[in-house]
Structures are given as structure tokens and as C-alpha cells.
Design a protein around this motif. Structure first.
Motif, mmCIF file in Angstrom:
data_model
loop_
_atom_site.group_PDB
_atom_site.id
_atom_site.type_symbol
_atom_site.label_atom_id
_atom_site.label_comp_id
_atom_site.label_asym_id
_atom_site.label_seq_id
_atom_site.Cartn_x
_atom_site.Cartn_y
_atom_site.Cartn_z
ATOM 1 N N UNK A 136 48.420 39.705 34.817
ATOM 2 C CA UNK A 136 47.512 38.678 35.304
ATOM 3 C C UNK A 136 46.399 38.328 34.337
ATOM 4 N N UNK A 137 46.534 38.719 33.088
ATOM 5 C CA UNK A 137 45.513 38.415 32.077
ATOM 6 C C UNK A 137 45.653 36.966 31.627
ATOM 7 N N UNK A 138 44.514 36.365 31.271
ATOM 8 C CA UNK A 138 44.527 34.990 30.781
ATOM 9 C C UNK A 138 44.556 34.924 29.258
ATOM 10 N N UNK A 148 48.833 46.992 15.013
ATOM 11 C CA UNK A 148 50.285 46.851 14.893
ATOM 12 C C UNK A 148 50.691 47.588 13.628
ATOM 13 N N UNK A 149 51.654 48.477 13.753
ATOM 14 C CA UNK A 149 52.074 49.274 12.616
ATOM 15 C C UNK A 149 53.559 49.588 12.729
ATOM 16 N N UNK A 150 54.141 49.977 11.635
ATOM 17 C CA UNK A 150 55.543 50.366 11.631
ATOM 18 C C UNK A 150 56.331 49.576 10.617
ATOM 19 N N UNK A 151 57.546 49.997 10.418
ATOM 20 C CA UNK A 151 58.436 49.324 9.478
ATOM 21 C C UNK A 151 59.425 48.461 10.241
ATOM 22 N N UNK A 152 60.580 49.047 10.539
ATOM 23 C CA UNK A 152 61.615 48.325 11.280
ATOM 24 C C UNK A 152 61.317 48.266 12.775
ATOM 25 N N UNK A 153 60.545 49.199 13.263
ATOM 26 C CA UNK A 153 60.202 49.260 14.684
ATOM 27 C C UNK A 153 58.671 49.225 14.812
ATOM 28 N N UNK A 154 58.132 48.058 15.163
ATOM 29 C CA UNK A 154 56.678 47.907 15.268
ATOM 30 C C UNK A 154 56.170 48.491 16.576
ATOM 31 N N UNK A 155 54.964 49.012 16.533
ATOM 32 C CA UNK A 155 54.280 49.490 17.727
ATOM 33 C C UNK A 155 52.809 49.157 17.578
ATOM 34 N N UNK A 156 52.125 49.017 18.697
ATOM 35 C CA UNK A 156 50.715 48.686 18.620
ATOM 36 C C UNK A 156 50.075 48.554 19.978
ATOM 37 N N UNK A 157 48.830 48.068 19.962
ATOM 38 C CA UNK A 157 48.001 47.975 21.153
ATOM 39 C C UNK A 157 47.340 46.610 21.219
ATOM 40 N N UNK A 158 47.137 46.143 22.450
ATOM 41 C CA UNK A 158 46.423 44.899 22.670
ATOM 42 C C UNK A 158 45.453 45.078 23.842
ATOM 43 N N UNK A 159 44.338 44.360 23.785
ATOM 44 C CA UNK A 159 43.351 44.366 24.868
ATOM 45 C C UNK A 159 43.581 43.107 25.701
ATOM 46 N N UNK A 160 43.605 43.260 27.020
ATOM 47 C CA UNK A 160 43.817 42.136 27.928
ATOM 48 C C UNK A 160 42.486 41.659 28.492
ATOM 49 N N UNK A 161 42.358 40.332 28.662
ATOM 50 C CA UNK A 161 41.129 39.739 29.182
ATOM 51 C C UNK A 161 41.455 38.782 30.322
ATOM 52 N N UNK A 162 40.503 38.645 31.224
ATOM 53 C CA UNK A 162 40.605 37.689 32.310
ATOM 54 C C UNK A 162 39.426 36.780 32.283
#
Length: 75
Positions: free
Chosen positions: A52-54, A61-75
Motif C-alpha cells: 500500500x505504499x505510494x 543493491x548488491x550482487x553479481x548475477x543475483x542482485x539483493x537489496x533493500x528499499x524504504x516504503x513511503x505513504x
């Protein structure tokens, strides 16, 4: 003196009004397994919509062939 008080009141009301439009953080999401940055962002967008984030901001974001990472959600 009266002009200064009116000016201070207008500035104070403007700051209160501006603060009410600020985005509020509603959480974070973790994404992993994406092969491209486009796929990574698509996964973040899907998780943000499901929560329900806007809007969101990718903070890592990190990685080679398989990326992984974090994001902050806002409303």
C-alpha cells in the motif's frame, strides 16, 4: 513590532502546513534473486504496491548475477 508578529505567525503556519505534506515511512522491503537492475526495481515496485505504499526509495543493491537489496516504503 506588530508586523514582526504577523510575519512570524505566517512563517510558523507555513512550516506546519509543509510538514503535513511530508511522506511518512511505512516500512522496508528486502528483495533478492533479481538478475538485472530492472527486474530488481520491478520486484521492489510490486512489494511496495502490495504493502500500500505510494512511493519507495532503493537504499541498497548488491550482487553479481543475483542482485539483493533493500528499499524504504513511503505513504
Amino acid at each position: 513590532m506588530n508586523v514582526i508578529k504577523k510575519f512570524a505567525a505566517v512563517v510558523a503556519l507555513g512550516l506546519v502546513s509543509f510538514g503535513s505534506f511530508a511522506a511518512q515511512e511505512v516500512g522496508t522491503v528486502q528483495v533478492s534473486g533479481a538478475e538485472t537492475l530492472g527486474a530488481f526495481e520491478a520486484q521492489v515496485a510490486a512489494k511496495a504496491e502490495a504493502a500500500g505504499a505510494t512511493s519507495y526509495k532503493i537504499v541498497s543493491a548488491t550482487g553479481g548475477d543475483q542482485l539483493r537489496g533493500t528499499a524504504i516504503l513511503y505513504k
